[in-house]
Write a protein that holds these residues in place. Structure first.
Motif, PDB file in Angstrom:
ATOM      1  N   HIS A   1       4.526  35.006 -24.034  1.00  0.00           N
ATOM      2  CA  HIS A   1       4.298  35.962 -24.951  1.00  0.00           C
ATOM      3  C   HIS A   1       5.804  36.652 -25.458  1.00  0.00           C
ATOM      4  O   HIS A   1       5.588  36.958 -26.729  1.00  0.00           O
ATOM      5  N   ASP A   2       6.506  37.068 -24.662  1.00  0.00           N
ATOM      6  CA  ASP A   2       7.902  37.682 -24.906  1.00  0.00           C
ATOM      7  C   ASP A   2       8.473  36.595 -26.052  1.00  0.00           C
ATOM      8  O   ASP A   2       9.261  36.994 -26.794  1.00  0.00           O
ATOM      9  N   LYS A   3       8.352  35.449 -25.768  1.00  0.00           N
ATOM     10  CA  LYS A   3       9.246  34.333 -26.865  1.00  0.00           C
ATOM     11  C   LYS A   3       8.327  34.022 -28.178  1.00  0.00           C
ATOM     12  O   LYS A   3       8.735  34.030 -29.228  1.00  0.00           O
ATOM     13  N   TYR A   4       7.025  34.049 -28.065  1.00  0.00           N
ATOM     14  CA  TYR A   4       6.197  33.370 -29.017  1.00  0.00           C
ATOM     15  C   TYR A   4       5.006  34.288 -29.598  1.00  0.00           C
ATOM     16  O   TYR A   4       4.240  33.569 -30.317  1.00  0.00           O
ATOM     17  N   ARG A   5       4.774  35.303 -29.006  1.00  0.00           N
ATOM     18  CA  ARG A   5       3.544  36.268 -29.604  1.00  0.00           C
ATOM     19  C   ARG A   5       4.214  37.650 -30.252  1.00  0.00           C
ATOM     20  O   ARG A   5       4.923  38.025 -29.571  1.00  0.00           O
ATOM     21  N   MET A   6       3.650  37.698 -31.420  1.00  0.00           N
ATOM     22  CA  MET A   6       3.963  38.914 -32.128  1.00  0.00           C
ATOM     23  C   MET A   6       3.229  40.202 -31.514  1.00  0.00           C
ATOM     24  O   MET A   6       2.344  39.839 -31.019  1.00  0.00           O
ATOM     25  N   ASP A   7       3.867  41.320 -31.683  1.00  0.00           N
ATOM     26  CA  ASP A   7       3.244  42.497 -31.087  1.00  0.00           C
ATOM     27  C   ASP A   7       1.755  42.922 -31.892  1.00  0.00           C
ATOM     28  O   ASP A   7       1.667  42.529 -32.949  1.00  0.00           O
TER      29      ASP A   7
END
Length: 150
Positions: A144-150
């Motif tokens: 999530h930290d690398k590859y998911r937008m907020d």
């Protein structure tokens, strides 16, 4: 370690071939459904480790997470799924599709953690479940930290 990265990348490439039969907007919907179901089950485990522990509920939730993790969700990241399609929105960052070796490693780590969580949950040991749950959550967060937008 290189073998597990290679296997993760191979699984993603094989899964991507299977995705060619599913429209990109459906791939996005299906992967979001899988992640939502895993999130719901993670929430059930969290409630159990923070409150009254029901080993059967935890085991069922952990098995569901492990099954989805091992289901070949990489197939749902086919061409065209890196962007919104009509009213089907995605939060995956474009960098995901440009770093498949890293994605393969993250997927392999998640699959291993989810399988371990299911194994540990079968023991009914609350402390061990807490540890494995934390490790599984950390693998989710890493992606999530690398590859998911907020």
């Amino acid at each position: 370690m290189k073998k597990s990265i290679l296997l993760g990348a191979l699984a993603l490439s094989i899964a991507t071939t299977a995705a060619a039969q599913v429209k990109p907007e459906d791939q996005i919907k299906f992967r979001q459904a899988g992640y939502s179901f895993m999130s719901w089950n993670m929430g059930k485990i969290k409630a159990n480790v923070e409150g009254e522990f029901n080993a059967q509920q935890v085991e069922a939730a952990a098995n569901a997470i492990a099954a989805i993790a091992a289901s070949g969700m990489g197939a749902l990241y086919g061409p065209g799924t890196e962007k919104d399609i009509g009213n089907v929105k995605t939060r995956v960052k474009p960098e995901f599709f440009q770093n498949m070796e890293d994605v393969g490693k993250l997927a392999t780590d998640f699959n291993a953690a989810a399988a371990n969580l299911a194994k540990v949950a079968a023991s009914g040991d609350k402390a061990a479940v807490q540890q494995a749950f934390g490790e599984t959550g950390a693998t989710c967060k890493a992606c999530h930290d690398k590859y998911r937008m907020d």
